[in-house]
Design an enzyme around this catalytic site. Structure first.
Site, PDB file in Angstrom:
ATOM      1  N   ASN A   1      26.773  29.754 -25.504  1.00 32.17           N
ATOM      2  CA  ASN A   1      25.902  29.609 -24.264  1.00 32.17           C
ATOM      3  C   ASN A   1      26.685  29.716 -23.134  1.00 32.17           C
ATOM      4  O   ASN A   1      26.148  30.024 -21.840  1.00 32.17           O
ATOM      5  CB  ASN A   1      25.522  28.127 -24.527  1.00 32.17           C
TER       6      ASN A   1
ATOM      7  N   CYS B   1      25.937  21.747 -23.360  1.00 31.55           N
ATOM      8  CA  CYS B   1      26.299  20.497 -23.952  1.00 31.55           C
ATOM      9  C   CYS B   1      26.195  19.523 -22.820  1.00 31.55           C
ATOM     10  O   CYS B   1      26.056  18.181 -23.217  1.00 31.55           O
ATOM     11  CB  CYS B   1      27.393  20.499 -24.476  1.00 31.55           C
TER      12      CYS B   1
ATOM     13  N   GLU C   1      39.843  19.458 -21.558  1.00 32.37           N
ATOM     14  CA  GLU C   1      40.080  20.750 -21.025  1.00 32.37           C
ATOM     15  C   GLU C   1      39.919  20.883 -19.468  1.00 32.37           C
ATOM     16  O   GLU C   1      39.138  19.991 -19.020  1.00 32.37           O
ATOM     17  CB  GLU C   1      38.933  21.839 -21.735  1.00 32.37           C
TER      18      GLU C   1
ATOM     19  N   GLU D   1      35.540  20.184 -28.465  1.00 30.06           N
ATOM     20  CA  GLU D   1      34.621  19.812 -27.307  1.00 30.06           C
ATOM     21  C   GLU D   1      33.202  19.934 -27.941  1.00 30.06           C
ATOM     22  O   GLU D   1      32.780  21.135 -28.649  1.00 30.06           O
ATOM     23  CB  GLU D   1      34.740  20.774 -26.044  1.00 30.06           C
TER      24      GLU D   1
END
Length: 487
Positions: free
Chosen positions: A161, A294, A468, A260
């Site tokens: 994505n 997300c 991150e 993640e």
């Protein structure tokens, strides 16, 4: 002639279909067709890596590891800075390439390239600021010296994505820390990853420091790399289900993991919110990358007093979006990534409608070629509908009504996920109070966009492990070493 046949430079799909990138060399191959989701036609075919190819990538990363580890922070910084500059220089080509293979609208693709490049600039700066520590022991017996060293060869697995940003968010801190990497991008959008490898080579990344491979055997290839004792880090972005499987595999060799994973973000709007600002934020939080994110707002909880006006305003805005191929400059909502993705979205919508929800706009897949689902608003959605508990990953906004702060917090927390959440209220104390009650790793207050390279990105519960970005992101690729020193 198709649109992509007219592309040139880094936007040309055929430029990135020359094979795997291992040890600074290209290994020719084919086997994985990359499709244009707006038509279903083949853009290019990329190489299909075997387990043996993966082991060659580990060999290459090992061969380059000691040299890269020994480079000065300033040298690593300058290479990352040049990579940032090259991405900026070729931004429009990269955005077009993303729009071609991912389907996202050009404005979103341009935003992604700018965001992705910024990770290289941020970690070019962080490379020269790796922290250390010096303390005296409380007993006075000796001194404590703490250093941070590169963790080692890192396997980076990225989703389809955000094909540029998910790669740079991992490569940037890994290289800044002194690690060599093997990047495995999603097979749906590998062209951007190979374009990034070419730019990295041009920026001066030494052979073997960054390796890129694509495969139709992801579990076999990944498990082989994780089973190699030379690999010491796994950084994965993807679904919670796959993340659980990878954690179990990494446990066999005690590989450090950053994860993640999935999200199910609540978007909470109180009666005292600025309605237009809340609608602006809702469109950003929901429709960035057509909902295939997300962090996308997945559940809209709107207080009773503003509920009807919010539904009316959101419906008007969603209905007005222009649908089309991502690379068409007029497009505001591009196609979904695959036909399967459209089917999943439609199944969730149909389930909600069978349970009593109604669509104020959209609500069914579009006929014709390509993988299109229209922007959709659902009202009167039952809280027990599947769409309330599963990640939608599409342009669908289910709206739920609530009465009190306590209701909003309770409803927001009825999920195994905890990645992102959004709150709109003119009362900052209320927003902060509710925010503290919501189980999430990130919170946008009166803001529909929270991602920033300078901020720690990650979630709680089953949305992941570690962070991150930000000043902490580089430490995910480092090990603390303690020296007991007697002076």
């Amino acid at each position: 002639m198709t649109f992509h046949a007219k592309m040139s430079g880094y936007a040309d799909p055929s430029l990135h279909a020359h094979g795997l990138y291992i040890g600074g060399a290209w290994k020719k191959g084919q086997g994985i067709p990359v499709l244009d989701p707006s038509t279903g036609s083949v853009l290019a075919e990329v190489a299909d890596a075997t387990v043996e190819d993966a082991m060659r990538a580990v060999d290459a990363a090992e061969a380059a590891a000691s040299g890269w580890r020994a480079t000065s922070p300033r040298q690593r910084s300058e290479i990352l800075r040049r990579w940032f500059q090259l991405m900026t220089q070729h931004a429009e080509e990269l955005a077009t390439l993303i729009a071609l293979e991912n389907g996202k609208a050009l404005p979103d693709a341009r935003g992604e390239v700018a965001y992705a490049a910024e990770f290289f600039r941020w970690y070019a700066e962080e490379a020269t600021r790796i922290p250390g520590e010096f303390r005296h022991t409380p007993s006075g017996s000796h001194n404590i010296l703490v250093d941070h060293e590169p963790i080692g060869i890192s396997v980076l697995i990225t989703p389809w994505n955000f094909p540029a940003a998910m790669a740079t968010r991992k490569i940037g801190p890994a290289l800044a820390a002194g690690c060599t990497v093997i990047l495995k991008p999603a097979s749906e959008t590998p062209l951007t990853a190979y374009a990034m490898a070419r730019l990295g080579e041009e920026a001066g990344v030494p052979a073997g420091v960054v390796n890129v491979l694509t495969t139709t055997n992801p579990s076999g290839v990944t498990n082989a790399m994780l089973g190699d004792p030379r690999v010491r880090k796994l950084s994965f972005t993807g679904s919670t289900g796959v993340g659980r499987t990878l954690l179990a595999e990494a446990a066999k060799t005690v590989v450090s993991c950053s994860m993640e994973l999935g999200g199910n973000a609540p978007f909470i709007v109180f009666d005292d919110a600025d309605l237009e600002a809340a609608l602006d934020g809702a469109m950003i939080a929901k429709m960035r990358n057509a909902g295939e994110a997300c962090t996308a707002a997945n559940r809209f909880y709107v207080q009773a007093g503003i509920h009807d006006a919010f539904v009316e305003g959101l419906t008007a805005r969603m209905a007005a979006l222009k649908i089309g191929p991502g690379y068409d400059p007029a497009t505001q909502c591009g196609p979904m990534i695959t036909k399967k993705a459209v089917q999943k979205i439609n199944q969730l919508v149909m389930d909600a409608m069978e349970l009593g929800a109604s669509a104020t706009t959209g609500g069914a897949p579009l006929a014709g070629t390509g993988y299109f689902y229209p922007p959709t608003v659902l009202q009167n959605v039952p809280v027990d509908a599947a769409i309330a508990h599963e990640e939608i990953f599409g342009p669908v906004a289910p709206v739920y009504k609530f009465e009190s702060e306590e209701d909003a917090i309770r409803m927001a927390n009825t999920t195994e996920y905890g990645l992102a959440a959004y709150i709109y209220s003119r009362d900052l104390k209320r927003a902060m109070r509710v925010g503290k009650g919501v189980e999430t790793g990130m919170l946008g207050i009166n803001r529909g966009l929270m991602s920033d390279p300078a901020a720690p990105f990650g979630g709680v519960k089953q949305s992941g492990l570690g962070r991150e970005g930000g000043v902490t992101g580089i430490l995910e690729f480092m090990e603390a070493k303690y020296y007991a020193v007697e002076f």
